[in-house]
Design an enzyme around this catalytic site. Structure first.
Site, short mmCIF file in Angstrom:
data_model
loop_
_atom_site.label_atom_id
_atom_site.label_comp_id
_atom_site.label_asym_id
_atom_site.label_seq_id
_atom_site.Cartn_x
_atom_site.Cartn_y
_atom_site.Cartn_z
N SER A 110 -30.06 -4.12 -44.07
CA SER A 110 -28.73 -4.37 -43.52
C SER A 110 -28.86 -4.92 -42.09
O SER A 110 -29.55 -5.91 -41.90
CB SER A 110 -27.92 -3.07 -43.56
OG SER A 110 -26.55 -3.32 -43.38
N ASP A 117 -24.71 -4.82 -54.65
CA ASP A 117 -24.41 -4.89 -53.21
C ASP A 117 -23.44 -6.03 -52.97
O ASP A 117 -23.79 -7.20 -53.14
CB ASP A 117 -25.72 -5.12 -52.44
CG ASP A 117 -25.54 -5.14 -50.92
OD1 ASP A 117 -24.38 -5.16 -50.44
OD2 ASP A 117 -26.56 -5.11 -50.21
N HIS A 146 -24.52 -1.43 -51.61
CA HIS A 146 -25.33 -1.72 -50.43
C HIS A 146 -26.20 -0.53 -50.03
O HIS A 146 -27.34 -0.69 -49.62
CB HIS A 146 -24.39 -2.10 -49.28
CG HIS A 146 -25.08 -2.49 -48.02
ND1 HIS A 146 -25.95 -3.57 -47.95
CD2 HIS A 146 -25.08 -1.94 -46.77
CE1 HIS A 146 -26.41 -3.68 -46.71
NE2 HIS A 146 -25.91 -2.70 -45.98
#
Lengths: 389, 389
Positions: free
Chosen positions: B161, B327, B360
């Site tokens: 991320s 995600d 995610h």
């Protein structure tokens, strides 16, 4: 519409410019929660003329932040009707041919009884003393309006999103009173993700100290910031990544450079802020809580031990469902689930999934395929019934 | 860890229990905005031992709400390290073999200089006087830490991320200092939708009157409600519809009936509220603004006239990218875009898209395929270089 003619949302909530029907103590609304709402009123608009045999009435059901102003200029915003591309003279739902009714839902804030309404028992705005309502309650109230108008059977009930939930509820609870049901971009239940987004919106409203535990009207305050945040978050879910990318991408505001600060550098930021700030001028924060809650509670299958088909057994209503490929709030899968249930119930069903990158909001936009689908479906049935063009 | 040993977030922000390096007036951090940050400090953790030729160092970069406590018990929450399934003795990134470094990013709130830090010039918390920083600035500061530790070249830089953005930035800005780059569940730019979600979170924080224009620390207040709303909204984007459906569906709280009110009726609601309320105890609201802003500004291609491949021309770094099918914050498409650019730049690239319904957040969870991919990639290169098992 000139700015000077625009009325305030507060005026409109309690003494609407729309037509109004009031139900007194003799006609309470029996709510899903078990309580009674009485007295109550429904604000509505009509377009076109009811024909002699009262067979050409179409009820339009509005979505969460919509209202009865489907095809007329809005008294508060001055904007044209929210579905005027679909509804009007010569439009797919042709008001030269059909008598169109659209009422503000119970719990709303454009003249039907809701939390911003003055409670006649106390002389004060209901606030959180307004009973929590369901999609079923909205539809029951609409049925009382339809009775009041002297209409036994609706030619069609049409709506998108929360409006589509009402369409399904009509077909479920008042099957004999609905010839055609057109639920668009909707579902037979709210999903966990949808409940989650609604809950964030409600928490944003309730976190605003100007919300005052729901009593802001009486305290002369307005939880505008919290409601704006709720609207901004929800608005993202109405669009799609592709549409956001196409419309905004990473484009900067006109100065065309980043400011290394927290102002709106990106166009998407100022767009969202605008969505938030304009919304709070026309919508009541408590209504936002009540209507999102009604959506969360909606689950047609739950009343039938999880068997959605049982909600529609024996129905003679003919259905046309529409979904959009990029709608991730009510994805096609939710419509398909309804189609399967209707098939299992032996109902007559058409279903069209429309290719669009505009997300959930597509149902409100210029989508010729949707307009053609609705027009074709309505037109064929009208011709069969001899409703004149 | 016993509750009594847990420290307050405020203590940890200014006098961390982590290792600390301070850079004085002679070593300012030159920021992307053009300003200088000086003095500043970096709080970091290390695990394992640096080998004699200093060739076994792996830098882990944390995500938005992470910190340096990647593989040790967290001093504020008492919870175990956020990536302890990936990093530790005998783990895929084996601390018996590698010297692992993880530092709190600049702008964070676990001991590195950020808006909650006391500005030595004034004796007060920086608040919004802290300069707006970029992903590039975070990486520059990390490079100064790596210098301080006497390490010329990192064996690997790994992160998911926002951590993955830092990995890409390392490979871009300090290509010669990175042998392996492992960006997971990330993108080379923040999309319009991601900026939109961040903006809603920031507006939620700034709408809280306890935010006090960013000066809440000095005024002895805490914008907990606004920050909780921001966290709740963001948390939805870390999960997937499928995971929410599997974990919560429309399940009700233990009383198992709806209350016709605004309490948490659904399990998903109380789960989200819990996520919000626990987050505010460990995270600084201004840090949330600064770090989301840094993510928004990240766009590697923009520095190269939109040609992402040019960001990596001539690189000798070997890349392994990982994405997850469900995600939707950093969908596979974003990773694929990086892979195409790296291919065009002639770089060595592996890429694995992992089937997972966890959204995610999968990169933080028990995902054996991800662990195997990282282990295989790291292990093969370590063996080649003769880094002992």
């Amino acid at each position: 519409m000139e700015q000077s003619k625009v009325r305030s949302a507060r005026d409109e909530a309690n003494s609407p410019t729309s037509k109004l029907v009031q139900f007194g103590a003799d006609k309470p609304l029996k709510l899903g929660s078990g309580s009674l709402l009485s007295p109550f009123q429904i604000a509505y608009q009509t377009e076109g003329e009811l024909n002699a045999d009262r067979s050409n009435a179409i009820l339009i059901c509005h979505a969460l932040t919509g209202d009865q102003h489907v095809a007329n200029v809005h008294p508060v915003t001055g904007k044209s009707g929210w579905w005027e591309m679909l509804v009007g003279p010569g439009r797919p739902i042709d008001t030269n041919r059909f008598f169109v009714i659209c009422s503000n839902v119970i719990g709303g804030c454009m003249g039907s009884s809701g939390p911003a309404t003055i409670d006649p028992a106390t002389g004060k705005a209901y606030g959180l003393n307004f009973p929590v309502i369901t999609i079923g309650d909205m539809v029951k109230a609409q049925a009382m309006l339809v009775d009041h108008l002297g209409i036994d059977q609706l030619f069609a009930v049409v709506g998108g999103s929360m409006g589509g939930m009402q369409v399904l509820e009509w077909a479920h609870s008042f099957s004999d009173r609905v010839r055609l049901a057109i639920p668009i971009a909707t579902g037979a239940r709210h999903t966990a993700q949808n409940i989650a987004f609604n809950e964030v919106g409600r928490q944003a409203v309730m976190a605003d100290p100007d919300w005052c535990g729901g009593d802001y009207i009486e305290q002369g305050r307005h939880p505008a910031k919290g409601l704006a945040v709720a609207r901004m978050g929800a608005h993202i879910t109405y669009l799609s990544e592709a549409a956001l990318h196409r419309k905004f991408g990473r484009n900067l505001q006109d100065r065309n450079e980043i400011t290394f600060g927290f102002d709106a550098d990106f166009q998407i930021e100022s767009y969202l802020r605008h969505q938030g700030f304009t919304f709070v001028d026309r919508f009541d924060a408590n209504s936002y809580l009540y209507l999102t809650r009604a959506m969360d509670y909606f689950d047609l299958a739950a009343e039938h031990n999880g068997r959605l088909a049982d909600a529609f057994r024996g129905t003679k209503t003919r259905f046309c469902l529409v979904s959009f490929t990029s709608d991730w709030l009510f994805p096609t899968e939710e419509s398909r689930m309804i189609v399967h249930a209707l098939n299992a119930a032996g109902a007559s069903v058409s279903f069209v999934e429309i290719e669009s990158d505009k997300g959930h909001d597509a149902f409100l936009l210029d989508e010729p395929e949707m307009h053609a689908a609705v027009h074709g479906f309505v037109n064929a049935a009208a011709r069969q019934m001899g409703i004149g063009e």
